[in-house]
Design a protein around this motif. Structure first.
Motif: not given
Length: 497
Positions: A137, A164, A472, A478
């Protein structure tokens, strides 16, 4: 306009009848390489994970194209005036090691052995998967579309990349003399072979590399097995080389030669399909002359090297004709996965050496103008000798095309037919781009990742257009990844005592 790339609008539209594909277009697409880079209206066609057509055109043709209807079912991302470039390629990472960010404070000695190995021997596959997600990330938010990752539990790394949306070259770590992988190298070899043969992974932007850890942790027998595996599957070998005085000392005492000479003796330099060698701090000029720049690439990780050792002699690398790329290494020895800051430091390294030079020390001791002039001449000489390599387009090549072409099995880091569709659309209204006098320089020397409008990895959008970073970070994926990683880290710290 790039010569030879214009096509008439009818030809462009007709080629879209070949089946399902994705179209990404903008009035400003950065095409070309090196000094030939230019910004032009263009339309990109993507099938699966790859770019299959790049059509540059004049402004009038582009507007006519936008007004025409395309076949039903096609996905079109019209990005207007946003600048489209390749996403960055980070050529040497250990994403999972973000769990040790900041832990090296005040640590002396060999960082890898005294700190990393101590915790890594406690990791299980779930830990690696969770910690790799966090590194992935962070990489995405810094505009990285592909990483070359070298770590234990390679399948867990693959799963984290898939979850991801980051693409990568995964090298399961091989060790048999020392290190956390010592007792499981056979499993890592099998894991590498399995990754190399899974075509469905390649379609998703996941590729294999062979990952001997370093010359002091791998025996001749295991290095031979690694070479055979690389040859049988056409894979590159991605490893650390001469990264510490301990490695140099051990190999010299064990083999009677330098780490590079040992690889040469084993046939690794001559027989491996490709080599990506990280650090090479203790590789001499005679060592480097053994390398073939067409197949061998050195990875420079400036900030990380400053933490665990010292920076590599990049000016000497360049003058010897070496092929070198810029990477971050891991957050545990860097504190950041920001590739742009590495580019800036790489450009300044030759001049930074003047501070410790004899001429500057002489000036500092005596303080007169004549000695200062000698130090300045040394600075100017380093600047002029490295100027071509510090040019914005040349720097970007070391974070785009060169690391994107270091694997024999695919290409990335360029907006060209056959490359992975890893792209960034930038909002150049952001103050990081102001004034828009030199967009290429802003990308090489600036901090522009806050200006990412949207990003595509293997043709798939990451995050929400216009709200990339926040979308995100606000995603349930996340938040869940961060929660699991935190819980696992707390457990790991308790186990480590």
């Amino acid at each position: 306009m790039l010569a030879g790339t214009m096509q008439s609008p009818p030809a462009i539209v007709n080629r879209y009848n070949r089946g399902m594909s994705t179209c990404i277009r903008s009035r400003r697409v950065l095409l070309g390489r090196g000094n030939l880079r230019s910004v032009t209206p263009a339309s990109l066609e993507i099938v699966g994970s790859q770019i299959v057509a790049v059509d540059a055109m004049d402004a009038a043709s582009f507007e006519r194209l936008r007004s025409q209807e395309l076949p039903a079912g096609r996905t079109v991302h019209d990005l207007g005036d946003h600048l489209i470039t390749p996403a960055f390629v980070n050529a040497h990472t250990h994403l999972a090691l973000s769990f040790l960010r900041g832990a090296q404070v005040a640590l002396q000695g060999n960082l890898v052995e005294n700190l990393f190995f101590r915790y890594e021997q406690l990791l299980n596959e779930g830990d690696v998967r969770a910690f790799t997600r966090m590194g992935a990330y962070e990489s995405l938010l810094h505009g990285v579309g592909l990483v070359w990752d070298h770590y234990y539990h390679g399948r867990a790394v693959v799963d984290a990349l898939l979850e991801t949306g980051l693409s990568g070259v995964v090298a399961p770590t091989l060790q048999d003399l020392s290190g956390p992988g010592k007792g499981v190298f056979e499993k890592a070899l099998a894991e590498t072979a399995a990754l190399a043969t899974q075509t469905e992974l390649r379609a998703k932007g996941i590729f294999a590399a062979v990952g001997p850890h370093a010359t002091d942790t791998v025996s001749s027998d295991l290095m031979g097995k690694a070479l055979s595996l690389a040859q049988s599957h056409g894979l590159p070998i991605h490893m650390h080389l001469a990264q510490s005085i301990e490695e140099l000392r051990r190999v010299t005492e064990r083999e009677g030669c330098s780490p590079m000479a040992w690889l040469d003796r084993l046939g690794v330099l001559s027989e491996a399909p490709a080599l990506l060698l990280a650090h090479a701090l203790y590789a001499s000029a005679p060592d480097l002359r053994l390398l073939d720049p067409a197949r061998h690439t050195l990875a420079l990780c400036p900030f990380s090297q400053l933490v665990f050792g010292f920076t590599a002699p990049v000016l000497a690398w360049s003058e010897l004709g070496m092929s070198w790329v810029v990477a971050t290494d891991c957050a545990a020895s860097n504190d950041s996965m920001n590739l742009q800051k590495e580019l800036r430091l790489a450009a300044a390294l030759p001049k930074a050496g003047v501070t410790s030079s004899e001429s500057y020390r002489d000036f500092f001791s005596h303080g007169d103008l004549a000695r200062a002039e000698r130090a300045q001449r040394e600075r100017d000489d380093a600047h002029s000798r490295f100027a071509a390599h510090a040019a914005p387009s040349a720097l970007l090549e070391r974070a785009w095309e060169l690391p994107g072409e270091a694997h024999p099995g695919f290409r990335a880091g360029a907006i060209e037919v056959g490359c992975l569709a890893n792209l960034i659309a930038w909002d150049t209204d952001h103050p990081a781009f102001w004034p828009e006098s030199d967009l290429v320089r802003a990308l090489a020397y600036g901090d522009t990742t806050q200006a990412i409008h949207t990003m595509f990895v293997c043709g798939k959008r990451v995050g929400k257009a216009g709200d990339f970073q926040a979308s995100v970070l606000a995603s349930p994926e996340y938040r869940e990844a961060r929660l699991e990683a935190t819980e696992r880290l707390e457990h790991l710290i308790r186990c480590a005592g």
